[in-house]
Design an enzyme around this catalytic site. Sequence first.
Site, mmCIF file in Angstrom:
data_model
loop_
_atom_site.group_PDB
_atom_site.id
_atom_site.type_symbol
_atom_site.label_atom_id
_atom_site.label_comp_id
_atom_site.label_asym_id
_atom_site.label_seq_id
_atom_site.Cartn_x
_atom_site.Cartn_y
_atom_site.Cartn_z
ATOM 1 N N HIS A 1 2.409 11.152 -1.486
ATOM 2 C CA HIS A 1 1.476 10.754 -0.473
ATOM 3 C C HIS A 1 1.609 11.910 0.605
ATOM 4 C CE1 HIS A 1 0.025 8.057 2.787
ATOM 5 N NE2 HIS A 1 -1.059 8.505 2.144
ATOM 6 N N HIS B 1 0.814 -1.227 -0.074
ATOM 7 C CA HIS B 1 0.072 -0.185 0.068
ATOM 8 C C HIS B 1 0.848 1.269 0.027
ATOM 9 C CE1 HIS B 1 -2.413 2.924 2.680
ATOM 10 N NE2 HIS B 1 -2.980 3.021 1.494
#
Length: 288
Positions: free
Chosen positions: A80, A3
Site C-alpha cells: 500500500h 481496510h
Amino acid sequence: GSHDSFSFYIDEASPVGPEQPETVQNFVSVFGTVAKKLMRKWLATQTMNFTSQLGAGIRYFDLRISTKPRDPDNELYFAHGLFSAKVKEGLEEINAFLAEHPKEVVFLDFNHFYGMQKYHHEKLVQMLKDTYGNKMCPAIFAHEVTLQYLWEKEHQVLVFYHSPVAVEVAFLWPGQMMPAPWANTTDTEKLIQFLQASITERRKKGSFFISQVVLTPKASTVVKGVASGLRETITERALPAMMEWVRTQKAGESGVNIITADFVELGDFISTVIKLNYALDEGEDDTT
C-alpha cells in the site's frame, strides 16, 4: 472487515510501490527515509496484526499484492504505497488461527495486483493451495454459503480474486462477487450519503457486498496534517458520526453485509457490527 488489512506493517526500507504516481516517486527520491516515515503515517490504516484482528472478530481481509522492483527472489508482498510483509507469511498466520478454530470462516479479498505477470498469479494460486488446501470453498452461488454448509464441508476460507485468472481456478471466487463501492471523500456527511445510496442500489442476491466506512485523504489533507497522520487527522475525528451510521444499520439481504473500517480497534466498531447479526430473525439462515 478491515481496510488495507495488512498495513499494520509498512517497511520504510522498501522501495515505493509500482502503483504510486511519479510525484510520490520523486518526493521519496529527494527526501528518502524522511519521506517514507511521513508516508507511513498515512499508509498504515491498521495497527493490529492478522492474529490480533482475528482474535478481535475480524473475518474479512482486504489484500493488495505486488512484486518488488529488482527483487532477485521474485517474492510477492502485500503493498500500500510502500511494501508490507511477504504474502506467504500473512497467509500462514491466518491459517494458524483457522487450524485452532475449525468453525471460523474468513474472506480473503485479493482486489489489487501491482507489477504481476501470469507466472506471478500462478505462484500466488499455488501458495493458496499449499497453505489452505481443502479449507477453501469452491465458488458457488453466494446465497448458498451458509455456515452450516461450510461446516459440513469443512471449508473455512473464501478467496475472492479480482483478475480474469479467477475463471480458471475452482476455488477462486470472481471479484464481481465481492463489490466494494468506494466513496473517495474526506467528508463524513458525503461518505454516509454514499454508503446509504450504495445499500439501496445493492442487488439482493448473487454477491456479497462491502460497505467501506472509510474516509480517503486528498493531497491537501496530507499536506496540512503531514506529521499527524491518517488516524489523528481524519479517522478519530470522524469516528462518532461513522459509528452512529453503523449502529442504525440492519443486516441481511436488503441491508449491510460486510462493513470495513480503518483502525478497527477504535471505539466499538467490531462489537457493533457483530451485534447487527443478532437482530436478524431467529428463523433466517445465517449466510455470513
